[in-house]
Design a protein around this motif. Structure first.
Motif, PDB file in Angstrom:
ATOM      1  N   PHE A 128      75.069  -6.474  45.192  1.00 24.66           N
ATOM      2  CA  PHE A 128      75.949  -7.267  44.540  1.00 24.66           C
ATOM      3  C   PHE A 128      75.288  -7.920  43.487  1.00 24.66           C
ATOM      4  CE2 PHE A 128      77.849 -11.510  43.613  1.00 24.66           C
ATOM      5  CZ  PHE A 128      79.239 -11.278  43.266  1.00 24.66           C
ATOM      6  N   GLN A 129      76.173  -7.875  41.910  1.00 24.28           N
ATOM      7  CA  GLN A 129      75.192  -8.369  40.839  1.00 24.28           C
ATOM      8  C   GLN A 129      76.134  -9.350  40.252  1.00 24.28           C
ATOM      9  OE1 GLN A 129      72.681  -6.483  39.857  1.00 24.28           O
ATOM     10  NE2 GLN A 129      72.692  -5.172  41.346  1.00 24.28           N
ATOM     11  N   GLY A 130      76.995 -10.015  40.722  1.00 22.99           N
ATOM     12  CA  GLY A 130      77.623 -11.247  40.254  1.00 22.99           C
ATOM     13  C   GLY A 130      77.136 -12.507  40.512  1.00 22.99           C
ATOM     14  N   ILE A 131      78.024 -13.599  40.700  1.00 23.07           N
ATOM     15  CA  ILE A 131      77.650 -15.115  40.901  1.00 23.07           C
ATOM     16  C   ILE A 131      77.160 -15.075  42.117  1.00 23.07           C
ATOM     17  CG2 ILE A 131      78.257 -17.388  40.595  1.00 23.07           C
ATOM     18  CD1 ILE A 131      80.466 -16.802  38.619  1.00 23.07           C
ATOM     19  N   ILE A 132      76.281 -15.614  42.401  1.00 24.14           N
ATOM     20  CA  ILE A 132      75.634 -15.866  43.824  1.00 24.14           C
ATOM     21  C   ILE A 132      75.288 -17.313  44.104  1.00 24.14           C
ATOM     22  CG2 ILE A 132      73.653 -15.637  45.509  1.00 24.14           C
ATOM     23  CD1 ILE A 132      73.011 -13.043  44.381  1.00 24.14           C
ATOM     24  N   ARG A 176      84.084 -23.263  44.018  1.00 21.52           N
ATOM     25  CA  ARG A 176      85.223 -22.626  43.640  1.00 21.52           C
ATOM     26  C   ARG A 176      85.131 -21.199  42.880  1.00 21.52           C
ATOM     27  NH1 ARG A 176      88.374 -22.979  47.654  1.00 21.52           N
ATOM     28  NH2 ARG A 176      90.061 -21.713  46.629  1.00 21.52           N
ATOM     29  N   GLY A 177      84.026 -21.377  41.863  1.00 21.84           N
ATOM     30  CA  GLY A 177      83.967 -20.281  41.035  1.00 21.84           C
ATOM     31  C   GLY A 177      83.255 -19.046  41.828  1.00 21.84           C
ATOM     32  N   LYS A 178      82.355 -19.313  42.637  1.00 19.13           N
ATOM     33  CA  LYS A 178      81.477 -18.280  43.246  1.00 19.13           C
ATOM     34  C   LYS A 178      82.428 -17.775  44.394  1.00 19.13           C
ATOM     35  CE  LYS A 178      78.770 -21.604  45.631  1.00 19.13           C
ATOM     36  NZ  LYS A 178      77.493 -22.251  45.611  1.00 19.13           N
ATOM     37  N   LEU A 179      83.254 -18.522  45.134  1.00 18.77           N
ATOM     38  CA  LEU A 179      84.162 -17.970  46.037  1.00 18.77           C
ATOM     39  C   LEU A 179      85.439 -17.341  45.748  1.00 18.77           C
ATOM     40  CD1 LEU A 179      84.785 -18.376  49.239  1.00 18.77           C
ATOM     41  CD2 LEU A 179      86.218 -20.215  48.583  1.00 18.77           C
ATOM     42  N   GLU A 180      85.826 -17.514  44.538  1.00 22.54           N
ATOM     43  CA  GLU A 180      86.904 -16.667  43.867  1.00 22.54           C
ATOM     44  C   GLU A 180      86.487 -15.383  43.142  1.00 22.54           C
ATOM     45  OE1 GLU A 180      90.073 -17.398  44.033  1.00 22.54           O
ATOM     46  OE2 GLU A 180      89.628 -18.995  45.118  1.00 22.54           O
ATOM     47  N   THR A 181      84.908 -15.485  42.655  1.00 23.75           N
ATOM     48  CA  THR A 181      84.203 -14.300  42.298  1.00 23.75           C
ATOM     49  C   THR A 181      84.169 -13.287  43.364  1.00 23.75           C
ATOM     50  OG1 THR A 181      83.078 -15.535  40.615  1.00 23.75           O
ATOM     51  CG2 THR A 181      82.255 -13.542  41.337  1.00 23.75           C
ATOM     52  N   TRP A 182      83.569 -13.587  44.676  1.00 28.41           N
ATOM     53  CA  TRP A 182      83.516 -12.922  45.633  1.00 28.41           C
ATOM     54  C   TRP A 182      84.949 -12.159  46.254  1.00 28.41           C
ATOM     55  CZ3 TRP A 182      80.289 -17.104  48.691  1.00 28.41           C
ATOM     56  CH2 TRP A 182      79.083 -17.064  47.931  1.00 28.41           C
ATOM     57  N   LYS A 183      85.832 -13.093  46.178  1.00 27.64           N
ATOM     58  CA  LYS A 183      86.964 -12.689  46.470  1.00 27.64           C
ATOM     59  C   LYS A 183      87.666 -11.441  45.568  1.00 27.64           C
ATOM     60  CE  LYS A 183      88.897 -16.807  48.763  1.00 27.64           C
ATOM     61  NZ  LYS A 183      90.008 -17.817  48.357  1.00 27.64           N
ATOM     62  N   THR A 184      87.512 -11.762  44.516  1.00 30.09           N
ATOM     63  CA  THR A 184      87.938 -10.609  43.244  1.00 30.09           C
ATOM     64  C   THR A 184      87.097  -9.328  43.572  1.00 30.09           C
ATOM     65  OG1 THR A 184      88.698 -12.443  41.828  1.00 30.09           O
ATOM     66  CG2 THR A 184      88.157 -10.414  40.818  1.00 30.09           C
ATOM     67  N   PHE A 185      86.002  -9.651  43.535  1.00 30.95           N
ATOM     68  CA  PHE A 185      85.069  -8.292  43.682  1.00 30.95           C
ATOM     69  C   PHE A 185      85.524  -7.489  45.134  1.00 30.95           C
ATOM     70  CE2 PHE A 185      81.236  -6.769  46.311  1.00 30.95           C
ATOM     71  CZ  PHE A 185      80.758  -5.826  45.274  1.00 30.95           C
ATOM     72  N   MET A 208      85.302  -3.557  43.313  1.00 32.36           N
ATOM     73  CA  MET A 208      84.247  -3.623  42.291  1.00 32.36           C
ATOM     74  C   MET A 208      83.202  -3.007  42.530  1.00 32.36           C
ATOM     75  SD  MET A 208      85.214  -7.354  40.538  1.00 32.36           S
ATOM     76  CE  MET A 208      84.194  -7.211  39.094  1.00 32.36           C
ATOM     77  N   SER A 209      83.036  -2.867  44.000  1.00 36.69           N
ATOM     78  CA  SER A 209      81.581  -2.121  44.532  1.00 36.69           C
ATOM     79  C   SER A 209      81.682  -0.711  44.083  1.00 36.69           C
ATOM     80  CB  SER A 209      81.566  -2.379  45.944  1.00 36.69           C
ATOM     81  OG  SER A 209      82.642  -1.496  46.573  1.00 36.69           O
ATOM     82  N   GLU A 210      82.768  -0.048  43.798  1.00 37.41           N
ATOM     83  CA  GLU A 210      82.915   1.164  43.332  1.00 37.41           C
ATOM     84  C   GLU A 210      82.298   1.558  42.069  1.00 37.41           C
ATOM     85  OE1 GLU A 210      86.922   2.884  43.966  1.00 37.41           O
ATOM     86  OE2 GLU A 210      87.059   2.128  45.989  1.00 37.41           O
ATOM     87  N   GLN A 211      82.093   0.514  41.299  1.00 32.57           N
ATOM     88  CA  GLN A 211      81.361   0.534  39.877  1.00 32.57           C
ATOM     89  C   GLN A 211      79.850   0.279  39.977  1.00 32.57           C
ATOM     90  OE1 GLN A 211      83.678  -2.506  37.435  1.00 32.57           O
ATOM     91  NE2 GLN A 211      85.341  -1.846  38.386  1.00 32.57           N
ATOM     92  N   LEU A 212      79.488  -0.045  41.155  1.00 31.15           N
ATOM     93  CA  LEU A 212      78.058  -0.342  41.193  1.00 31.15           C
ATOM     94  C   LEU A 212      77.336   1.114  41.698  1.00 31.15           C
ATOM     95  CD1 LEU A 212      77.946  -3.702  42.976  1.00 31.15           C
ATOM     96  CD2 LEU A 212      77.738  -3.437  40.437  1.00 31.15           C
TER      97      LEU A 212
END
Length: 199
Positions: free
Chosen positions: A103-107, A113-122, A127-131
């Motif tokens: 995973f390359q996003g916010i950790i 809320r920011g990181k939780l929503e980022t993980w849900k969106t991922f 989005m892992s298919e783009q990695l």
């Protein structure tokens, strides 16, 4: 009496956030099937502690969905902890049917809320298919990682030295493969030359 204690233990596990699976040597093979989002952490790491509550919330959110939320303590001496080659904690991995990506996003954001929503969106947007997946030799369960784990867990050799040994072994195997291939090419060329003479 024993059955009652086991039932009570199971109920407690379910009620107290049993939605995040703790990976060990006993259940690590589960991650090769289905879709998994894994947190590699150290209990003593402040950054790992900082996302613990968010990770539990993600586990609750994933309940009933096809996502499996898990975590592994890389200090506990489990084989998977060694094979993930974690340089810093926390590090997040996504696994889908044996395809490992990091995973390359916010950790570790201060915004809960920011990181939780980022993980849900991922997860929801796949989005892992783009990695780019981990190299074959870095994949947990690959031959180099099995050797690395054995050396790390059963000897006093440092992880750096273990990596150097694995690279050396791979280099020797590569040289051997090139040598065998060149001999086969020469043998085939000699065979064709003999056939031409016979004609």
């Amino acid at each position: 009496m024993m059955q009652q204690w086991l039932l009570l233990l199971m109920c407690t596990f379910i009620l107290v956030g049993g939605t995040v699976i703790e990976l060990t040597d006993l259940n690590a093979n589960m991650i090769l099937n289905g879709e998994w989002f894994i947190k590699a952490y150290k209990p003593s790491c402040p950054a790992s502690e900082n996302i613990a509550a968010s990770w539990t919330e993600l586990g609750k959110w994933a309940t009933g969905k096809h996502y499996n939320i898990a975590e592994i303590d890389i200090t506990a001496g489990h084989a998977l902890g060694f094979q993930l080659l974690v340089a810093k904690t926390p590090t997040l991995f996504h696994v889908k049917n044996g395809r490992f990506t990091q995973f390359q996003g916010i950790i570790n954001s201060n915004q809960y809320r920011g990181k939780l929503e980022t993980w849900k969106t991922f997860l929801l947007n796949r989005m892992s298919e783009q990695l780019i997946p981990l190299s074959w030799w870095k994949q947990p369960g690959s031959a180099p990682m099995v050797v690395y784990t054995y050396l790390s867990m059963n000897t006093k050799i440092s992880p750096f030295t273990s990596c150097l040994m694995i690279i050396s072994i791979l280099f020797v195997l590569l040289v051997a493969a090139v040598h065998v291939l060149s001999r086969l090419v020469k043998a085939r060329a000699a065979h064709r030359h003999v056939q031409k003479k016979c004609k």
